[in-house]
Every structure is written in structure tokens, then in C-alpha cells.
Design an enzyme around this catalytic site. Structure first.
Site, mmCIF file in Angstrom:
data_model
loop_
_atom_site.group_PDB
_atom_site.id
_atom_site.type_symbol
_atom_site.label_atom_id
_atom_site.label_comp_id
_atom_site.label_asym_id
_atom_site.label_seq_id
_atom_site.Cartn_x
_atom_site.Cartn_y
_atom_site.Cartn_z
ATOM 1 N N LYS A 1 0.833 -1.217 0.000
ATOM 2 C CA LYS A 1 0.000 0.000 0.000
ATOM 3 C C LYS A 1 0.862 1.259 0.000
ATOM 4 C CE LYS A 1 -2.062 -1.084 3.836
ATOM 5 N NZ LYS A 1 -1.379 -2.380 4.096
ATOM 6 N N ARG B 1 11.528 -5.970 4.561
ATOM 7 C CA ARG B 1 11.258 -4.525 4.474
ATOM 8 C C ARG B 1 12.278 -3.733 5.288
ATOM 9 N NH1 ARG B 1 5.365 -2.054 5.307
ATOM 10 N NH2 ARG B 1 5.406 -3.169 7.299
HETATM 11 P P1 ADP Z 1 2.262 -1.798 3.236
HETATM 12 O O1 ADP Z 1 2.299 -0.295 3.147
HETATM 13 O O2 ADP Z 1 1.049 -2.383 2.573
HETATM 14 O O3 ADP Z 1 2.455 -2.308 4.624
HETATM 15 P P2 ADP Z 1 4.836 -1.663 1.830
HETATM 16 O O4 ADP Z 1 4.514 -0.777 0.670
HETATM 17 O O5 ADP Z 1 5.651 -1.074 2.930
HETATM 18 O O6 ADP Z 1 3.482 -2.360 2.403
HETATM 19 O O7 ADP Z 1 5.562 -2.962 1.235
HETATM 20 C C1 ADP Z 1 6.022 -4.006 2.105
HETATM 21 C C2 ADP Z 1 7.382 -4.516 1.612
HETATM 22 O O8 ADP Z 1 7.224 -5.207 0.370
HETATM 23 C C3 ADP Z 1 8.401 -3.413 1.357
HETATM 24 O O9 ADP Z 1 9.679 -3.880 1.724
HETATM 25 C C4 ADP Z 1 8.299 -3.165 -0.167
HETATM 26 O O10 ADP Z 1 9.532 -2.676 -0.697
HETATM 27 C C5 ADP Z 1 7.980 -4.567 -0.678
HETATM 28 N N1 ADP Z 1 7.095 -4.546 -1.858
HETATM 29 C C6 ADP Z 1 6.070 -3.689 -2.134
HETATM 30 N N2 ADP Z 1 5.465 -4.013 -3.296
HETATM 31 C C7 ADP Z 1 6.100 -5.129 -3.762
HETATM 32 C C8 ADP Z 1 5.936 -5.970 -4.926
HETATM 33 N N3 ADP Z 1 4.990 -5.749 -5.826
HETATM 34 N N4 ADP Z 1 6.771 -7.032 -5.040
HETATM 35 C C9 ADP Z 1 7.738 -7.290 -4.120
HETATM 36 N N5 ADP Z 1 7.943 -6.544 -3.017
HETATM 37 C C10 ADP Z 1 7.142 -5.474 -2.833
HETATM 38 P P1 AMP Z 2 1.211 0.662 8.955
HETATM 39 O O1 AMP Z 2 2.366 1.609 8.875
HETATM 40 O O2 AMP Z 2 0.054 1.083 8.094
HETATM 41 O O3 AMP Z 2 1.614 -0.780 8.723
HETATM 42 O O4 AMP Z 2 0.668 0.755 10.454
HETATM 43 C C1 AMP Z 2 1.463 0.383 11.556
HETATM 44 C C2 AMP Z 2 0.606 0.269 12.819
HETATM 45 O O5 AMP Z 2 0.017 1.555 13.124
HETATM 46 C C3 AMP Z 2 -0.576 -0.693 12.739
HETATM 47 O O6 AMP Z 2 -0.198 -2.028 12.991
HETATM 48 C C4 AMP Z 2 -1.486 -0.114 13.839
HETATM 49 O O7 AMP Z 2 -1.027 -0.463 15.131
HETATM 50 C C5 AMP Z 2 -1.284 1.392 13.674
HETATM 51 N N1 AMP Z 2 -2.277 1.962 12.717
HETATM 52 C C6 AMP Z 2 -2.003 2.525 11.500
HETATM 53 N N2 AMP Z 2 -3.124 2.922 10.905
HETATM 54 C C7 AMP Z 2 -4.152 2.621 11.752
HETATM 55 C C8 AMP Z 2 -5.566 2.757 11.705
HETATM 56 N N3 AMP Z 2 -6.189 3.298 10.642
HETATM 57 N N4 AMP Z 2 -6.298 2.319 12.758
HETATM 58 C C9 AMP Z 2 -5.704 1.791 13.831
HETATM 59 N N5 AMP Z 2 -4.375 1.598 13.937
HETATM 60 C C10 AMP Z 2 -3.599 2.002 12.908
#
Ligand code: ADP
Ligand code: AMP
Length: 214
Positions: free
Chosen positions: A13, A127
Site C-alpha cells: 500500500k 522490508r
Molecule cells: P504496506 O504499506 O502495505 O504495509 P509496503 O509498501 O511497505 O506495504 O511494502 C512491504 C514490503 O514489500 C516493502 O519492503 C516493499 O519494498 C515490498 N514490496 C512492495 N510491493 C512489492 C511488490 N509488488 N513485489 C515485491 N515486493 C514489494
Molecule cells: P502501517 O504503517 O500502516 O503498517 O501501520 C502500523 C501500525 O500503526 C498498525 O499495525 C497499527 O497499530 C497502527 N495503525 C495505522 N493505521 C491505523 C488505523 N487506521 N487504525 C488503527 N491503527 C492504525
């Protein structure tokens, strides 16, 4: 354009939201990033959020919704935004819909990035994030030019404390219980778009652009 990014933790995301924000010139609003910034600054909100984040649990809706509404009041949100990590529960989605409806507005797209749980665990372990500017990398799929150093600002890269395997598993459980129902919520509102998130990150982005430019 008002966009909600859906998907499990680690689905990509944040990676895609940053690219969308750049291409369509709208702010990227990540509730996780705002909580982490508050933790770093040692604010009361940061201290309250930390207890939940460390356990892989969600921060209570009231705190989260209040924080997001405050962010919406900033000037840069006038032409839309891409929401990353919010809403994460049905009450949060309802609060968002109500706030928008008061202004005669609504969400244009909810983009669900689909990645099976088995892949998520691997992605999270690789990550790495920049402590200074928040840029995200992956050891294998999206490495920085110099190992351990941010391409954008040159600061050191770290592993997020909630990316430890045991916390990732509780975050996935929380996702399935509390966040996945949002897929149906936005489907009923006719704004849901699904994207296969297992592909290369540039291919995922192209699929999203095709939807947004349609
Ligand atoms: P989220 O915001 O949904 O938690 P991230 O964007 O931080 O996820 O992505 C999680 C990890 O996966 C990061 O290390 C990112 O670089 C990697 N990543 C994101 N998209 C892809 C993809 N399409 N293929 C492989 N790795 C990815
Ligand atoms: P993220 O960076 O989106 O993976 O979020 C990291 C952590 O922040 C999550 O595991 C939750 O503990 C908290 N968090 C982020 N967004 C929300 C939300 N919309 N509602 C509740 N907790 C959140």
C-alpha cells in the site's frame, strides 16, 4: 481524486500510494507514518499509539479518526488524497464516509492490493525503512543503491520493530478480522478495484494507473 488503499500489512500500500501521490499530485496520508512521527517526537498521541503498535494491534478508532480529521483540515487536501492504512475498521470507514458526505463528497476509488498471507510474511521480513524520511525498500525486491543507506536522503535504513515475524502474524490476524470486511464495504459502494499485488511493483503500479486513468 480521493483514494483508499486496501490490502494486508505488507501488500504494498505504502509503496504504491507514494507513486500515486507523485503522479497525480495529491498528498499521501499514511496513518502509520503519522503515528510513527508522533512516537519519534514523543507526543502524547505517540505514547498512546506505541502500546498498540508494538503488539500488532490497532490504535483505538477514536484516536485514529480524530488524527485523520485533523490532517484533512490542511490546505493540501483540497484536491484529494491517497489514504494508506486508513480506514482499517468499519467504524473508521463509516466516520470517513460521514465526514465526506457532509461536504457532498465521497471516496472515488478503493484499491485492494491482493497478496496471499504466505508472501506477506516474506515481504515483511525484507522490508527496510528510512528512519529519517520514511522511504521504503526491500532487501530483495527493491534494494537501495548502497546497502543500508537511503537513496533519497542518505540516512540509515532500519527494520521496523513491528516487522518481527511474531508481530507480523498478529497484524495479519487483526487484518483478517477487522480490515478485510472493508472490501465488501467499498464493493457495495461501487468503488472497489482489485489489483494482483504479487507482481513486480512497477507492474502493480501500471495496473493502478490503468484504473485511475480509465
Ligand atoms: P504496506 O504499506 O502495505 O504495509 P509496503 O509498501 O511497505 O506495504 O511494502 C512491504 C514490503 O514489500 C516493502 O519492503 C516493499 O519494498 C515490498 N514490496 C512492495 N510491493 C512489492 C511488490 N509488488 N513485489 C515485491 N515486493 C514489494
Ligand atoms: P502501517 O504503517 O500502516 O503498517 O501501520 C502500523 C501500525 O500503526 C498498525 O499495525 C497499527 O497499530 C497502527 N495503525 C495505522 N493505521 C491505523 C488505523 N487506521 N487504525 C488503527 N491503527 C492504525
Amino acid at each position: 481524486m480521493k483514494i483508499v488503499m486496501l490490502g494486508a500489512p505488507g501488500a504494498g500500500k505504502g509503496t504504491q500510494a507514494k507513486k500515486i501521490a507523485e503522479r497525480y499530485r495529491i498528498p499521501h496520508i499514511s496513518t502509520g507514518d503519522i503515528f510513527r512521527a508522533n512516537m519519534k517526537e514523543g507526543t502524547e498521541l505517540g505514547q498512546q499509539a506505541k502500546a498498540y503498535m508494538d503488539q500488532g494491534q490497532l490504535v483505538p478508532d477514536e484516536l485514529t479518526v480524530h488524527m485523520v480529521m485533523d490532517r484533512f483540515s490542511k490546505d493540501d487536501c483540497k484536491n484529494g488524497y491517497v489514504l494508506d492504512g486508513f480506514p482499517r475498521t468499519i467504524p473508521q470507514a463509516e466516520a470517513l464516509s460521514e465526514a465526506l458526505a457532509q461536504a457532498g463528497d465521497s471516496i472515488d476509488y478503493a484499491i485492494d492490493i491482493e497478496v496471499p498471507d504466505e508472501r506477506i510474511v516474506k515481504r515483511m521480513s525484507g522490508r527496510r525503512v528510512c528512519q529519517k524520511c520514511g522511504a521504503t525498500y526491500h532487501e530483495v525486491h527493491h534494494p537501495p543503491v548502497r546497502e543500508g543507506v537511503c537513496d533519497v536522503c542518505g540516512a540509515d535504513l532500519v527494520q521496523r520493530s513491528d516487522d518481527k515475524p511474531e508481530t507480523v502474524l498478529s497484524r495479519l490476524e487483526v487484518y483478517h478480522e477487522q480490515t478485510q470486511p472493508l472490501i465488501d464495504y467499498y464493493k457495495e459502494k461501487n468503488v472497489l478495484k482489485r489489483v494482483d499485488g504479487t507482481r513486480d511493483l512497477e507492474d502493480v503500479f501500471q495496473a493502478i494507473v490503468d484504473i485511475l486513468d480509465e
